[in-house]
Design a protein around this motif. Structure first.
Motif, PDB file in Angstrom:
ATOM      1  N   SER A 437       0.813  -1.213   0.000  1.00 45.16           N
ATOM      2  CA  SER A 437       0.000   0.000   0.000  1.00 45.16           C
ATOM      3  C   SER A 437       0.849   1.266   0.000  1.00 45.16           C
ATOM      4  O   SER A 437       2.013   1.256   0.393  1.00 45.16           O
ATOM      5  CB  SER A 437      -0.925   0.008   1.224  1.00 45.16           C
ATOM      6  OG  SER A 437      -0.303   0.685   2.287  1.00 45.16           O
ATOM      7  N   CYS A 438       0.229   2.340  -0.423  1.00 44.56           N
ATOM      8  CA  CYS A 438       0.877   3.646  -0.400  1.00 44.56           C
ATOM      9  C   CYS A 438       0.282   4.456   0.747  1.00 44.56           C
ATOM     10  O   CYS A 438      -0.925   4.673   0.788  1.00 44.56           O
ATOM     11  CB  CYS A 438       0.650   4.368  -1.726  1.00 44.56           C
ATOM     12  SG  CYS A 438       1.153   6.108  -1.662  1.00 44.56           S
ATOM     13  N   GLY A 439       1.148   4.868   1.675  1.00 40.19           N
ATOM     14  CA  GLY A 439       0.674   5.615   2.835  1.00 40.19           C
ATOM     15  C   GLY A 439       0.259   7.037   2.469  1.00 40.19           C
ATOM     16  O   GLY A 439      -0.450   7.700   3.212  1.00 40.19           O
ATOM     17  N   GLU A 440       0.688   7.494   1.332  1.00 41.94           N
ATOM     18  CA  GLU A 440       0.437   8.869   0.899  1.00 41.94           C
ATOM     19  C   GLU A 440      -0.976   9.023   0.314  1.00 41.94           C
ATOM     20  O   GLU A 440      -1.766   9.841   0.776  1.00 41.94           O
ATOM     21  CB  GLU A 440       1.493   9.204  -0.163  1.00 41.94           C
ATOM     22  CG  GLU A 440       2.020  10.616  -0.233  1.00 41.94           C
ATOM     23  CD  GLU A 440       2.393  11.229   1.097  1.00 41.94           C
ATOM     24  OE1 GLU A 440       1.847  12.287   1.389  1.00 41.94           O
ATOM     25  OE2 GLU A 440       3.220  10.641   1.842  1.00 41.94           O
ATOM     26  N   CYS A 441      -1.324   8.186  -0.694  1.00 44.70           N
ATOM     27  CA  CYS A 441      -2.597   8.377  -1.399  1.00 44.70           C
ATOM     28  C   CYS A 441      -3.585   7.231  -1.182  1.00 44.70           C
ATOM     29  O   CYS A 441      -4.711   7.272  -1.681  1.00 44.70           O
ATOM     30  CB  CYS A 441      -2.359   8.550  -2.899  1.00 44.70           C
ATOM     31  SG  CYS A 441      -1.915   7.016  -3.743  1.00 44.70           S
ATOM     32  N   GLY A 442      -3.166   6.186  -0.450  1.00 41.64           N
ATOM     33  CA  GLY A 442      -4.109   5.092  -0.180  1.00 41.64           C
ATOM     34  C   GLY A 442      -4.189   4.034  -1.279  1.00 41.64           C
ATOM     35  O   GLY A 442      -5.000   3.126  -1.220  1.00 41.64           O
ATOM     36  N   TRP A 443      -3.293   4.111  -2.248  1.00 46.36           N
ATOM     37  CA  TRP A 443      -3.253   3.100  -3.313  1.00 46.36           C
ATOM     38  C   TRP A 443      -3.002   1.704  -2.718  1.00 46.36           C
ATOM     39  O   TRP A 443      -2.232   1.550  -1.773  1.00 46.36           O
ATOM     40  CB  TRP A 443      -2.141   3.460  -4.312  1.00 46.36           C
ATOM     41  CG  TRP A 443      -1.827   2.363  -5.300  1.00 46.36           C
ATOM     42  CD1 TRP A 443      -2.431   2.134  -6.496  1.00 46.36           C
ATOM     43  CD2 TRP A 443      -0.814   1.348  -5.179  1.00 46.36           C
ATOM     44  NE1 TRP A 443      -1.879   1.051  -7.130  1.00 46.36           N
ATOM     45  CE2 TRP A 443      -0.878   0.542  -6.340  1.00 46.36           C
ATOM     46  CE3 TRP A 443       0.138   1.035  -4.194  1.00 46.36           C
ATOM     47  CZ2 TRP A 443      -0.041  -0.545  -6.553  1.00 46.36           C
ATOM     48  CZ3 TRP A 443       0.976  -0.059  -4.403  1.00 46.36           C
ATOM     49  CH2 TRP A 443       0.890  -0.842  -5.572  1.00 46.36           C
ATOM     50  N   LEU A 444      -3.681   0.686  -3.258  1.00 47.35           N
ATOM     51  CA  LEU A 444      -3.431  -0.700  -2.854  1.00 47.35           C
ATOM     52  C   LEU A 444      -3.162  -1.501  -4.123  1.00 47.35           C
ATOM     53  O   LEU A 444      -3.829  -1.294  -5.139  1.00 47.35           O
ATOM     54  CB  LEU A 444      -4.657  -1.288  -2.151  1.00 47.35           C
ATOM     55  CG  LEU A 444      -5.069  -0.668  -0.804  1.00 47.35           C
ATOM     56  CD1 LEU A 444      -6.409  -1.234  -0.365  1.00 47.35           C
ATOM     57  CD2 LEU A 444      -4.006  -0.928   0.255  1.00 47.35           C
ATOM     58  N   ALA A 477       7.810   2.597  -6.764  1.00 45.71           N
ATOM     59  CA  ALA A 477       7.103   3.779  -6.271  1.00 45.71           C
ATOM     60  C   ALA A 477       5.617   3.580  -6.522  1.00 45.71           C
ATOM     61  O   ALA A 477       5.221   2.725  -7.316  1.00 45.71           O
ATOM     62  CB  ALA A 477       7.591   5.024  -7.005  1.00 45.71           C
ATOM     63  N   CYS A 478       4.815   4.375  -5.834  1.00 48.77           N
ATOM     64  CA  CYS A 478       3.370   4.252  -6.002  1.00 48.77           C
ATOM     65  C   CYS A 478       2.980   4.574  -7.450  1.00 48.77           C
ATOM     66  O   CYS A 478       3.324   5.645  -7.961  1.00 48.77           O
ATOM     67  CB  CYS A 478       2.651   5.202  -5.047  1.00 48.77           C
ATOM     68  SG  CYS A 478       0.872   5.269  -5.352  1.00 48.77           S
ATOM     69  N   PRO A 479       2.285   3.662  -8.118  1.00 49.47           N
ATOM     70  CA  PRO A 479       1.902   3.914  -9.504  1.00 49.47           C
ATOM     71  C   PRO A 479       0.959   5.116  -9.627  1.00 49.47           C
ATOM     72  O   PRO A 479       0.879   5.728 -10.702  1.00 49.47           O
ATOM     73  CB  PRO A 479       1.182   2.640  -9.929  1.00 49.47           C
ATOM     74  CG  PRO A 479       1.469   1.625  -8.880  1.00 49.47           C
ATOM     75  CD  PRO A 479       1.823   2.358  -7.630  1.00 49.47           C
ATOM     76  N   ASP A 480       0.247   5.472  -8.568  1.00 48.05           N
ATOM     77  CA  ASP A 480      -0.704   6.581  -8.655  1.00 48.05           C
ATOM     78  C   ASP A 480      -0.065   7.944  -8.363  1.00 48.05           C
ATOM     79  O   ASP A 480      -0.277   8.901  -9.101  1.00 48.05           O
ATOM     80  CB  ASP A 480      -1.882   6.359  -7.688  1.00 48.05           C
ATOM     81  CG  ASP A 480      -2.879   5.374  -8.261  1.00 48.05           C
ATOM     82  OD1 ASP A 480      -2.616   4.845  -9.374  1.00 48.05           O
ATOM     83  OD2 ASP A 480      -3.900   5.118  -7.604  1.00 48.05           O
ATOM     84  N   CYS A 481       0.719   8.038  -7.277  1.00 45.59           N
ATOM     85  CA  CYS A 481       1.204   9.361  -6.879  1.00 45.59           C
ATOM     86  C   CYS A 481       2.722   9.478  -6.904  1.00 45.59           C
ATOM     87  O   CYS A 481       3.268  10.549  -6.640  1.00 45.59           O
ATOM     88  CB  CYS A 481       0.673   9.734  -5.494  1.00 45.59           C
ATOM     89  SG  CYS A 481       1.479   8.842  -4.155  1.00 45.59           S
ATOM     90  N   GLY A 482       3.423   8.373  -7.180  1.00 47.34           N
ATOM     91  CA  GLY A 482       4.867   8.449  -7.298  1.00 47.34           C
ATOM     92  C   GLY A 482       5.622   8.401  -5.974  1.00 47.34           C
ATOM     93  O   GLY A 482       6.847   8.364  -5.956  1.00 47.34           O
ATOM     94  N   ASN A 483       4.890   8.355  -4.871  1.00 47.53           N
ATOM     95  CA  ASN A 483       5.502   8.240  -3.556  1.00 47.53           C
ATOM     96  C   ASN A 483       6.383   6.983  -3.517  1.00 47.53           C
ATOM     97  O   ASN A 483       5.967   5.906  -3.922  1.00 47.53           O
ATOM     98  CB  ASN A 483       4.377   8.178  -2.509  1.00 47.53           C
ATOM     99  CG  ASN A 483       4.871   7.760  -1.143  1.00 47.53           C
ATOM    100  OD1 ASN A 483       6.018   7.999  -0.784  1.00 47.53           O
ATOM    101  ND2 ASN A 483       3.980   7.149  -0.382  1.00 47.53           N
ATOM    102  N   GLN A 484       7.619   7.129  -2.992  1.00 47.13           N
ATOM    103  CA  GLN A 484       8.522   5.976  -3.007  1.00 47.13           C
ATOM    104  C   GLN A 484       8.378   5.108  -1.768  1.00 47.13           C
ATOM    105  O   GLN A 484       8.921   4.020  -1.713  1.00 47.13           O
ATOM    106  CB  GLN A 484       9.959   6.480  -3.106  1.00 47.13           C
ATOM    107  CG  GLN A 484      10.154   7.316  -4.356  1.00 47.13           C
ATOM    108  CD  GLN A 484      11.515   7.132  -4.957  1.00 47.13           C
ATOM    109  OE1 GLN A 484      12.490   6.967  -4.254  1.00 47.13           O
ATOM    110  NE2 GLN A 484      11.576   7.152  -6.277  1.00 47.13           N
TER     111      GLN A 484
END
Ligand code: ADP
Ligand code: ZN
Ligand code: ZN
Length: 728
Positions: A437-444, A477-484
């Motif tokens: 998961s991405c802690g930044e945008c909630g992507w799973l 990195a997050c595919p949605d927001c790029g957060n690493q």
């Protein structure tokens, strides 16, 4: 067409095609086949093999258009009446074409449109002087020793050849030396074995009850915790059956996981021919074992669900061990319950059947409570002094947790390891973590083809879908927001293994799950390491819960136990109870009391109270009350129709069509089609229609109406029928 009028008869043949009807062919009268025999016939441009189900002097079709049978291979005894009756029952009850049911019943080699030529004569080899044979071997000749030890029992050449490519050569030498003998046929009756454990009072009563019914049908539920001596009861009743010259059929959930059971049978009946029938065998071994049973040569058949169809001319009793196990229900093709089929067959053959379990299926429990099955309870552990495991709940609410493990759990584990004992950490989830998961945008991380999360497999460096097999590389990195900073959520076996490596650097850790036991023999090797004490800290999934005895294991830690409590499936709690009790049974087999720690976030849920009481009868009765009030099985009969299509609207429309046909059927009720719990799987949209009735008959009758619709070719929608579904 020769124009010469030869006298013909007409045979109707069931074929392995998705059509309910039989097909007619002609044969010359001199070669009239028996009912149940194999026939090779032309089907369009192809050849197919089928089973003869009728022979008649006349035909209602145009006789000039009827094609003739190509061959009537004489390579198996015709299927006997009870196997045909069982097949007809399955065809009708599960709404499946008879020809396809019969194909399921036959080993692969006998489904082929050619005569099966056995690669070797039937008959068995057995050591006539095992001591001399063993003494002749050099201590390092491991394969030869293994082969020699197998020859303590009568074995067919195919079984022996599996040990080593040199097996045939060794065998020949040993026969020449007079240490091994070949016999074409063994006697039907096997004398009662000597040296069996003396049955305790409960067992003796059970054996007397079952054996007393040997000349007629009776279904017994043998209910007793792990270690209460159920297997001993099977062995002793089977011994009596063999002594009468009869055969016994034993069904087990997964034979790969129960080599110990097979070994126990072989040790008990050294002069009997015991054959296995399961998917772990090669096609050749399977057909030879099947033929050995159908010719009446094998005394005992030990098999998985498909073995329920094995012809056995002198069948004297049947056993279904771990009868509650979900693997008795086939989940594709012919969706039959081998347990229910076994009871039907026992009735057909008028022989007793024993269903054994520590946690009987509620359907079975209900039958026992109603008096349709006779309930035999084994209250105590058979070995003197061994006590049922002590189960403790570790509440996780606001607890200090290290990688999913409670501090209290860790302390107890440490004590056990320090005392030289084995510890099993049970977590029913393979992989590293169930989701990324991405802690930044909630992507799973989700599967593109299923409504499911992708499981993180760190060892394999992949995200994998456990439903369709789709996989991709782990994104950096997050595919949605790029957060690493993307993170794994939750625990799987790999993550627990990694955590334990840090927490217990001195322990010998072994992980056992489906990911690292795919290779043939690897599970056996790991189990050997555990038994030999080469590993002391085990991490495993449900693969570890079944049937293995580990003498120095006496602490089991259960992580993530709660899943079953909130399952959409009404059988969630029943399954969870069975699984937890089964895994608990792994602890403390060797005279010491085992200890089981269950970590839960819901420690005051009534389920855990019932589990701690370790009173399955009370739990089962309470569950039955709930099922009764909610009109759920076994108080109502259900069938599930599931339609899949790329376009969900088509799947739904197809089910609505079925619904319209069923709508005025007597005695059945329906719900509207709904999206399946897992709405998308492998790129298909899935919808389902539930049909129910108070008793089975109206349901089975109603379902006949939709058979033509299910049979009709439909390229856009795939629809399956599941009668008595175990997931709905
Ligand atoms: P279950 O099948 O219910 O788990 P088993 O039949 O495997 O139980 O019995 C558990 C253990 O107790 C086994 O090691 C078995 O050999 C032993 N055992 C069973 N019955 C007896 C008996 N009557 N006397 C001595 N040992 C027994
Ligand atoms: Zn993101
Ligand atoms: Zn998928």
């Amino acid at each position: 067409m020769t124009g010469v009028l030869k006298k013909c008869v007409y045979v109707s043949v069931a074929l392995d095609v998705p059509l309910t009807r039989l097909f007619e062919y002609s044969v010359t009268a001199e070669r009239t086949p028996a009912i149940g025999a194999r026939a090779i016939i032309p089907f369009g441009p192809r050849r197919l093999a089928g089973v003869v189900l009728g022979v008649a002097a006349e035909t209602q079709f145009d006789s000039s258009k009827i094609r003739s049978v190509i061959a009537l291979p004489d390579d198996m005894p015709p299927l006997p009446e009870d196997v045909l009756a069982l097949s007809r029952f399955c065809a009708e009850y599960y709404g499946h074409p008879l020809g396809q049911v019969l194909a399921t019943a036959l080993p692969v080699a006998l489904r082929q449109p050619k005569t099966f030529v056995p690669p070797e004569p039937s008959g068995v080899y057995q050591a006539s002087n095992l001591d001399a044979l063993l003494q002749s071997l050099s201590p390092r000749a491991f394969a030869q020793k293994q082969l020699a030890l197998m020859l303590a029992q009568p074995m067919a050449r195919a079984e022996l050849a599996a040990i080593s490519p040199s097996a045939n050569k060794w065998l020949k030498n040993w026969i020449d030396a007079g240490w091994v003998a070949f016999t074409e046929t063994l006697p039907d009756a096997i004398p009662l074995p000597v040296g069996a454990a003396e049955a305790n009072a409960e067992q003796a009563a059970a054996i007397a009850l079952i054996d007393g019914q040997h000349a007629s049908f009776a279904a017994f539920l043998l209910f007793g915790i792990t270690g209460s001596g159920k297997t001993e009861v099977y062995l002793q009743t089977i011994a009596a059956c063999l002594a009468r010259g009869q055969q016994a059929l034993v069904l087990v959930p997964e034979i790969n996981l129960t080599p110990q059971l097979e070994a126990r049978f072989r040790a008990r009946f050294p002069s009997a021919r015991i054959v296995a029938l399961h998917s772990g065998l090669s096609d050749k071994e399977r057909v030879l074992n099947w033929l050995s049973a159908s010719r009446g040569e094998a005394h005992i058949v030990l098999g998985t669900r498909l073995a329920v169809f094995t012809p056995m001319p002198r069948l004297g009793m049947m056993v279904v061990d771990e009868e509650h196990d979900a693997s008795f229900k086939q989940q594709e093709g012919l969706r039959y319950s081998a347990r229910d089929a076994a009871v039907y067959r026992a009735h057909q053959r008028q022989v007793p059947i024993v269903l054994g379990s520590a946690t009987p299926a509620l359907e079975t429990w209900h039958n026992a409570r109603q008096g349709r099955y006779r309930l035999i309870t084994l209250q105590h552990r058979a070995v003197g002094g061994a006590m049922p495991p002590q189960i403790e709940i570790i509440p996780m609410h606001r607890a200090k947790v290290v990688e999913g493990l409670h501090q209290a759990t860790l302390n107890i584990m440490r004590d056990h390891l320090a005392a030289g004992q084995q510890v099993l950490v049970f977590i029913n989830r393979r992989g590293y973590a169930p989701v990324l998961s991405c802690g930044e945008c909630g992507w799973l991380g989700e599967c593109k083809r299923c409504s499911a999360k992708l499981v993180l497999h760190l060892k394999e460096r992949r995200l994998r879908c456990h439903h369709c097999g789709y996989e991709e590389v782990i994104p950096t990195a997050c595919p949605d927001c790029g957060n690493q900073d993307i993170r794994p959520l939750g625990q799987g076996t790999q993550r627990i293994e990694a955590a334990l490596e840090t927490l217990f650097p001195d322990a010998n850790i072994l992980r056992i799950d489906r990911d690292n036991t795919r290779r043939k023999g690897s599970l056996q090797e790991m189990l050997r390491q555990v038994s030999a004490g080469e590993a002391n800290l085990l991490v495993g999934t449900q693969m570890m819960a079944k049937g293995h005895d580990f003498p120095s294991l006496n602490l089991v830690v259960v992580l993530n136990a709660d899943a079953g409590l909130f399952s959409v499936d009404f059988r969630g709690e029943e399954r969870m109870y069975a699984q937890l009790l089964q895994v608990a049974g792994r602890a403390g087999r060797a005279g010491t009391q085992g200890r089981v720690l269950i970590q839960t976030g819901y420690h005051d849920h009534p389920f855990y109270g019932q589990l701690l009481a370790q009173d399955y009868a009370a739990f089962a009765d309470a569950q039955l009350d709930e099922r009764r009030s909610m009109q759920l099985p076994p108080f109502a009969a259900y069938a599930l129709l599931r339609a899949e299509a790329e376009d969900g609207a088509l799947a739904k429309a197809f089910l609505q069509q079925l619904q319209a046909v069923l709508t005025d059927a007597a005695g059945v009720q329906m719900f509207d089609p709904i999206a399946a719990t897992m709405q998308r799987k492998a790129g298909m949209e899935r919808w389902q229609l539930l049909v129910m009735s108070d008793t089975r008959h109206p349901l089975v009758n109603a379902l006949k109406r939709i058979a033509p619709l299910l049979e009709a070719r439909n390229n856009k929608v795939r629809c399956i029928l599941d009668v008595d579904p175990i997931e709905m």
